[in-house]
Design an enzyme around this catalytic site. Structure first.
Site, short mmCIF file in Angstrom:
data_model
loop_
_atom_site.label_atom_id
_atom_site.label_comp_id
_atom_site.label_asym_id
_atom_site.label_seq_id
_atom_site.Cartn_x
_atom_site.Cartn_y
_atom_site.Cartn_z
N HIS A 159 0.87 -1.18 0.00
CA HIS A 159 0.00 0.00 0.00
C HIS A 159 0.91 1.23 0.00
CE1 HIS A 159 -3.65 -2.34 1.10
NE2 HIS A 159 -2.73 -3.14 1.63
N ARG A 175 -0.55 4.31 -0.74
CA ARG A 175 -1.49 5.42 -0.55
C ARG A 175 -1.34 6.44 -1.69
NH1 ARG A 175 -3.77 1.92 2.79
NH2 ARG A 175 -3.01 1.95 4.92
N ASN A 217 -6.90 0.29 -2.66
CA ASN A 217 -7.92 0.74 -1.67
C ASN A 217 -7.68 2.20 -1.27
OD1 ASN A 217 -5.59 -0.11 -0.26
ND2 ASN A 217 -6.73 -0.63 1.58
N LEU A 264 -4.69 -6.58 9.49
CA LEU A 264 -5.71 -7.55 9.11
C LEU A 264 -5.27 -8.31 7.85
CD1 LEU A 264 -8.90 -5.41 9.77
CD2 LEU A 264 -8.15 -7.44 11.05
N ASP A 273 2.52 -6.34 2.40
CA ASP A 273 1.32 -5.68 2.92
C ASP A 273 1.69 -4.46 3.76
OD1 ASP A 273 -1.38 -5.20 3.09
OD2 ASP A 273 -1.70 -6.54 4.78
N HIS A 329 -0.18 4.04 8.14
CA HIS A 329 -1.18 4.88 8.82
C HIS A 329 -0.39 5.79 9.74
CE1 HIS A 329 -4.79 2.48 7.71
NE2 HIS A 329 -3.97 1.44 7.81
N ALA A 345 -5.82 -0.57 11.10
CA ALA A 345 -5.13 -1.84 10.84
C ALA A 345 -4.05 -1.63 9.79
CB ALA A 345 -6.14 -2.87 10.33
O1 DOR Z 1 -3.79 -4.42 7.94
C1 DOR Z 1 -4.21 -4.11 6.85
N1 DOR Z 1 -4.06 -2.86 6.34
N2 DOR Z 1 -4.85 -5.04 6.12
C2 DOR Z 1 -5.47 -4.73 4.98
O2 DOR Z 1 -6.06 -5.60 4.41
C3 DOR Z 1 -5.48 -3.34 4.47
C4 DOR Z 1 -4.36 -2.56 5.00
C5 DOR Z 1 -4.50 -1.08 4.78
O3 DOR Z 1 -4.86 -0.66 3.67
O4 DOR Z 1 -4.22 -0.32 5.71
ZN ZN Z 2 -2.97 -5.14 1.88
#
Ligand code: DOR
Ligand code: ZN
Length: 366
Positions: free
Chosen positions: A29, A31, A55, A240, A268, A272, A284
């Site tokens: 990710h 962002r 996402n 997650l 992954d 954040h 998460a």
């Molecule tokens: O821990 C997670 N963070 N699991 C995910 O599936 C999404 C991710 C996020 O985009 O922060």
């Molecule tokens: Zn992910």
């Protein structure tokens, strides 16, 4: 992998230095917006190809969304304080975000775009920014048929979302209730079970054909739920699917280091801001982009399998996606490194990495 035989070895005969084909990260990710100033430089320092998760808010739903997002990543890359070689080699590969409305035409356009590598399925409500995800697979038939036809892989966040299902059982329930059905209904579809966390998911993947593989994160190899919950809640371990029992961690380490080509690197890494993690309702995600390789090396070395790292980090994922292997190299050595307590992030915030302030035995050789 080249184990450097000129370097003194430890008593366990583990090499103190390894040179790998430059790794790729098949699940990250980055962002958007200001976040890219931090995340792109960190990812590009270690990885050539990265598969960028879709996402965002709003999500990346079409090939033209993906093309525009990729350009924003490349713009951030030009500003990054990293070497020209790392800039030249970094290659973001894009994903579409599966919704109930994703059409066969969306899939055709994505497959023909040349930059969309896969389509990501989030069950609606499963995780961060998944509200627009799939509510029921019955809406996805035509898109899944088109993906099978065009050879566009399905990347799955494998957790059920029913309120009554215990959070520690959500992956197993999804494997049992849904994954097998997808494989039966679309037998030629390439599927990556993303960030697996249980022996159940590992065993499922092992039982399928070559079209089904899995990514594994550094946190799920190095940690279990005790690390997150014993002695106080540690929000930077919260991601997650959630960390599971030590027995699952051990099984993941076993399959990741087994040399089986179905298991490959996907960090992954999910940034954040620190204040959104250290919060009464913490987000998460574990952030690991720039320290992922020392983390994986530490995990593999912990079971005496550092020689298996190159396949996992640099070969098996490219093979699964039908891409050429990288040709440049990176060297890791057994020189301790202390992970930063935080990085500057966005508008005056900070970003706390996984294992902040801890010292790892392995580091990237300059
Ligand atoms: O821990 C997670 N963070 N699991 C995910 O599936 C999404 C991710 C996020 O985009 O922060
Ligand atoms: Zn992910």
């Amino acid at each position: 992998m080249t184990a450097n035989t000129n370097t003194a070895t430890s008593s366990s005969d583990t090499p103190n230095e390894i040179t790998l084909l430059q790794p790729d990260d098949w699940h990250i990710h980055l962002r958007d917006g200001e976040a890219l100033a931090t995340t792109v430089a960190h990812a590009a320092n270690s990885f050539n190809r990265v598969i960028c998760m879709p996402n965002l808010v709003p999500p990346v739903k079409t090939a033209s969304d993906a093309i525009a997002y990729r350009q924003r990543i490349l713009d951030a890359l030009t500003q990054a304080d990293i070497t020209k070689q790392r800039k030249d080699e970094f290659n973001p590969r894009m994903t579409l975000y599966f919704t109930d409305n994703t059409s066969a035409t969306d899939i055709k356009n994505a497959a023909e775009s040349g930059i969309v590598q896969a389509v990501k399925l989030y069950p609606a409500g499963a995780t961060t920014n998944s509200a627009d995800g799939v509510t029921d697979l019955k809406h996805c038939t035509q898109a899944l048929e088109a993906m099978q036809k065009y050879g566009l892989p399905l990347l799955v966040h494998s957790e059920v979302t029913h309120a009554h299902v215990d959070i520690f059982d959500r992956e197993k329930q999804f494997v049992d209730s849904t994954l097998g059905q997808i494989v039966r209904d679309y037998p030629e579809l390439k599927i990556v079970v993303e960030h697996i966390t249980t022996s159940d998911a590992a065993d499922f993947v092992l039982a399928q054909g070559d079209n089904v593989a899995a990514t594994i994160t550094p946190q799920h190899l190095l940690f279990n739920r005790n690390h997150m919950l014993v002695g106080g809640i540690k929000p930077h371990f919260y991601c997650l699917p959630i960390l599971k029992k030590a027995t699952h961690q051990a099984r993941l380490l076993e399959v990741a280091t087994s040399g089986n080509r179905k298991f490959f690197l996907g960090t992954d890494s999910a940034p954040h801001a620190t204040h959104k993690k250290e919060n009464a309702c913490g987000c998460a995600g574990c952030y690991s982009a720039n320290i992922a390789l020392p983390l994986y090396a530490t995990a593999f070395d912990s079971v005496g399998k550092i020689d298996r790292l190159e396949g996992f980090a640099s070969i098996f994922g490219a093979e699964f996606y039908g891409l050429p292997l990288n040709t440049s190299h990176i060297t890791l050595h057994k020189q301790p490194m202390t992970i930063a307590s935080s990085y500057p992030y966005m508008d005056g915030s900070t970003l706390t990495p996984l294992s902040a302030g801890e010292t790892l035995p392995w580091s990237i050789k300059a």
